[in-house]
Design a protein around this motif. Structure first.
Motif, PDB file in Angstrom:
ATOM      1  N   SER A   1      -0.392   4.269   3.112  1.00 50.81           N
ATOM      2  CA  SER A   1       0.479   4.093   4.276  1.00 50.81           C
ATOM      3  C   SER A   1      -0.286   4.063   5.600  1.00 50.81           C
ATOM      4  O   SER A   1       0.225   3.551   6.600  1.00 50.81           O
TER       5      SER A   1
ATOM      6  N   THR B   1      -0.390   0.698   7.216  1.00 50.64           N
ATOM      7  CA  THR B   1       0.856   0.023   7.594  1.00 50.64           C
ATOM      8  C   THR B   1       0.784  -0.576   8.990  1.00 50.64           C
ATOM      9  O   THR B   1       1.200  -1.729   9.214  1.00 50.64           O
TER      10      THR B   1
ATOM     11  N   HIS C   1       6.178  -2.270   2.050  1.00 48.06           N
ATOM     12  CA  HIS C   1       6.644  -0.915   1.733  1.00 48.06           C
ATOM     13  C   HIS C   1       6.872  -0.751   0.225  1.00 48.06           C
ATOM     14  O   HIS C   1       6.598   0.332  -0.339  1.00 48.06           O
ATOM     15  N   GLY C   2       7.344  -1.794  -0.428  1.00 44.50           N
ATOM     16  CA  GLY C   2       7.459  -1.738  -1.884  1.00 44.50           C
ATOM     17  C   GLY C   2       6.091  -1.625  -2.540  1.00 44.50           C
ATOM     18  O   GLY C   2       5.913  -0.878  -3.518  1.00 44.50           O
TER      19      GLY C   2
ATOM     20  N   ASP D   1       9.078  -5.498   4.262  1.00 44.21           N
ATOM     21  CA  ASP D   1       9.787  -4.911   3.117  1.00 44.21           C
ATOM     22  C   ASP D   1       8.909  -4.979   1.864  1.00 44.21           C
ATOM     23  O   ASP D   1       8.840  -4.013   1.083  1.00 44.21           O
TER      24      ASP D   1
ATOM     25  N   ASN E   1      -2.208   6.889  -1.676  1.00 44.61           N
ATOM     26  CA  ASN E   1      -1.281   6.646  -0.573  1.00 44.61           C
ATOM     27  C   ASN E   1      -1.962   5.735   0.451  1.00 44.61           C
ATOM     28  O   ASN E   1      -2.939   6.117   1.089  1.00 44.61           O
TER      29      ASN E   1
ATOM     30  N   LEU F   1       3.471  -0.194  -1.199  1.00 43.52           N
ATOM     31  CA  LEU F   1       2.976   1.170  -0.988  1.00 43.52           C
ATOM     32  C   LEU F   1       3.518   2.121  -2.052  1.00 43.52           C
ATOM     33  O   LEU F   1       2.772   2.938  -2.619  1.00 43.52           O
ATOM     34  N   LYS F   2       4.814   2.028  -2.328  1.00 47.19           N
ATOM     35  CA  LYS F   2       5.426   2.927  -3.304  1.00 47.19           C
ATOM     36  C   LYS F   2       4.834   2.711  -4.698  1.00 47.19           C
ATOM     37  O   LYS F   2       4.537   3.673  -5.416  1.00 47.19           O
ATOM     38  N   GLU F   3       4.683   1.459  -5.082  1.00 48.56           N
ATOM     39  CA  GLU F   3       4.148   1.164  -6.415  1.00 48.56           C
ATOM     40  C   GLU F   3       2.691   1.617  -6.549  1.00 48.56           C
ATOM     41  O   GLU F   3       2.295   2.165  -7.585  1.00 48.56           O
ATOM     42  N   THR F   4       1.913   1.401  -5.501  1.00 52.27           N
ATOM     43  CA  THR F   4       0.493   1.789  -5.551  1.00 52.27           C
ATOM     44  C   THR F   4       0.348   3.296  -5.699  1.00 52.27           C
ATOM     45  O   THR F   4      -0.495   3.785  -6.473  1.00 52.27           O
ATOM     46  N   GLU F   5       1.174   4.045  -4.962  1.00 54.85           N
ATOM     47  CA  GLU F   5       1.075   5.499  -5.050  1.00 54.85           C
ATOM     48  C   GLU F   5       1.605   5.995  -6.397  1.00 54.85           C
ATOM     49  O   GLU F   5       1.023   6.910  -7.012  1.00 54.85           O
ATOM     50  N   ALA F   6       2.712   5.368  -6.863  1.00 55.15           N
ATOM     51  CA  ALA F   6       3.310   5.813  -8.121  1.00 55.15           C
ATOM     52  C   ALA F   6       2.407   5.522  -9.323  1.00 55.15           C
ATOM     53  O   ALA F   6       2.260   6.361 -10.216  1.00 55.15           O
TER      54      ALA F   6
END
Length: 380
Positions: free
Chosen positions: A216, A219, A201-202, A198, A214, A204-209
């Protein structure tokens, strides 16, 4: 100049048994031996009353094995086993220690007025030379689940080089055990793994944002790392007897006077266990060992002392038990039978660590055999 360098390199490397890759002795020292050079580590072992009482009783209840005898203590550490042998009447004790703990052992021997009997030798047992053969080899060589650390290799080397034909080993015999268990650790480890994913995945989202990358694609390897750490690496635990849900079975028996290194490179066994608890969870398997001080057939011990690391409701040992957790767990009932195929070998990248292949199947009370489940574990 080149030949001298090659010779020095050769001295730093020692070939392992059965054609395995050579082990760099300096790396091995840094990874393994140096941990035993600290007094806090020695204190942990010296504070283990089960361990200490077993060795103390085996020596002082069998003085006939030591009076007037020559003894070799392999991996003497603090020197306490060598001191006991001298106090029991040995005429000469060679106490060999690979680390700087030898300095402390020498001081301890001198402060106990035994320096005329005990000679502390700093060096590995594979490299040192003794002036004579010995009547007794004593050593506390056992690692987690008996064979982790592979120190028994050095004891076997000492036996083959320095033990007289009618000599004896302390301990003389060893056994490895396995039994089905129930434990909440399995749920905790799965929760830890899921929590780490978990968090990933958080991330990944922060790094891309924030940074427009990306990640992923990483993973799967991250998940494999976390599975090995949380789900596939066996854990040390101190089990209570009530956590054992089936009859224990012997995986391997060792006669320390006769066993070869080749015979301990791989431990294989097909065993079965009868479930002894009513409607319970099968959460994994617990492994432990015991050693015995029996002497030899020609020169048996007067008092046969056992040192066991089995689950205990009283005083456990610093070895505890090696626990192989199952994800997911299974349900079993009293009278059902669990069949286990067990194989343990040494890790390719570190001969002191182990890897385990474990397969099990359950025969239900109705006679139906459930599908076999195969798992891999690492003992690190």
């Amino acid at each position: 100049m080149g030949s001298t360098a090659n010779g020095a390199a050769a001295e730093r490397r020692t070939a392992t048994s059965n054609g395995r890759s050579p082990v760099d002795k300096e790396v091995d020292f840094a990874n393994y031996f140096c941990t035993y050079a600290f007094l806090h580590h020695q204190k942990e072992m010296l504070s283990d009353r089960v361990r200490m009482d077993a060795y103390y009783n085996s020596v002082f209840h069998n003085k006939h094995h030591f009076i007037g005898k020559t003894v070799l203590d392999v991996g003497t550490g603090s020197g306490i086993l060598a001191i006991w042998c001298a106090q029991a009447g040995a005429k000469k004790v060679y106490a060999v220690e690979a680390t700087k703990m030898a300095v402390h052992a020498r001081e301890l021997v001198k402060s106990n007025n035994l320096h005329d009997v005990i000679e502390v030798i700093e060096g590995s047992i594979e490299d040192i030379t003794l002036p004579e053969k010995v009547d007794v080899i004593i050593s506390e060589w056992m690692g987690y689940f008996l064979l982790r650390e592979s120190m028994f290799d050095s004891v076997i080397c000492a036996r083959d080089r320095w033990l007289k034909p009618n000599g004896i080993m302390y301990p003389s015999h060893a056994r490895m055990w396995l039994a089905p268990i129930r434990s909440g650790l399995a749920d905790h480890k799965m929760s830890d793994y899921e929590g780490s994913m978990d968090d990933w995945h958080g991330f990944l989202k922060e790094t891309e944002a924030y940074y427009g990358v990306n990640m992923s694609v990483l993973t799967k390897p991250f998940s494999q790392e976390q599975k090995k750490y949380y789900l596939e690496t066996s854990v040390w635990n101190s089990l209570h007897p009530n956590q054992v849900v089936g009859t224990p079975a012997i995986l391997k028996e060792i006669d320390c006077l006769k066993v070869t290194v080749e015979e301990i490179l791989k431990v294989e066994a097909n065993i079965s266990s009868l479930v002894t608890k009513e409607d319970t969870r099968l959460c994994g398997f617990g492994g432990w060992f015991d050693v015995h001080f029996k002497g030899s057939e020609e020169n048996p011990a007067e008092s046969n002392v056992e040192l066991t690391t089995a689950p205990s409701q009283d005083d456990g040992t610093h070895w505890g038990q090696q626990v192989f957790l199952l994800h997911p767990h299974a349900r079993v009932n009293e009278g059902e039978e669990i069949f286990v195929n067990f194989s343990m070998t040494r890790a390719e990248d570190n001969h002191r660590l182990m890897k385990v292949d474990l397969g099990y199947s359950i025969k239900q009370s109705s006679g139906k055999m459930l599908p076999r489940v195969d798992k891999k574990f690492f003992i690190e």
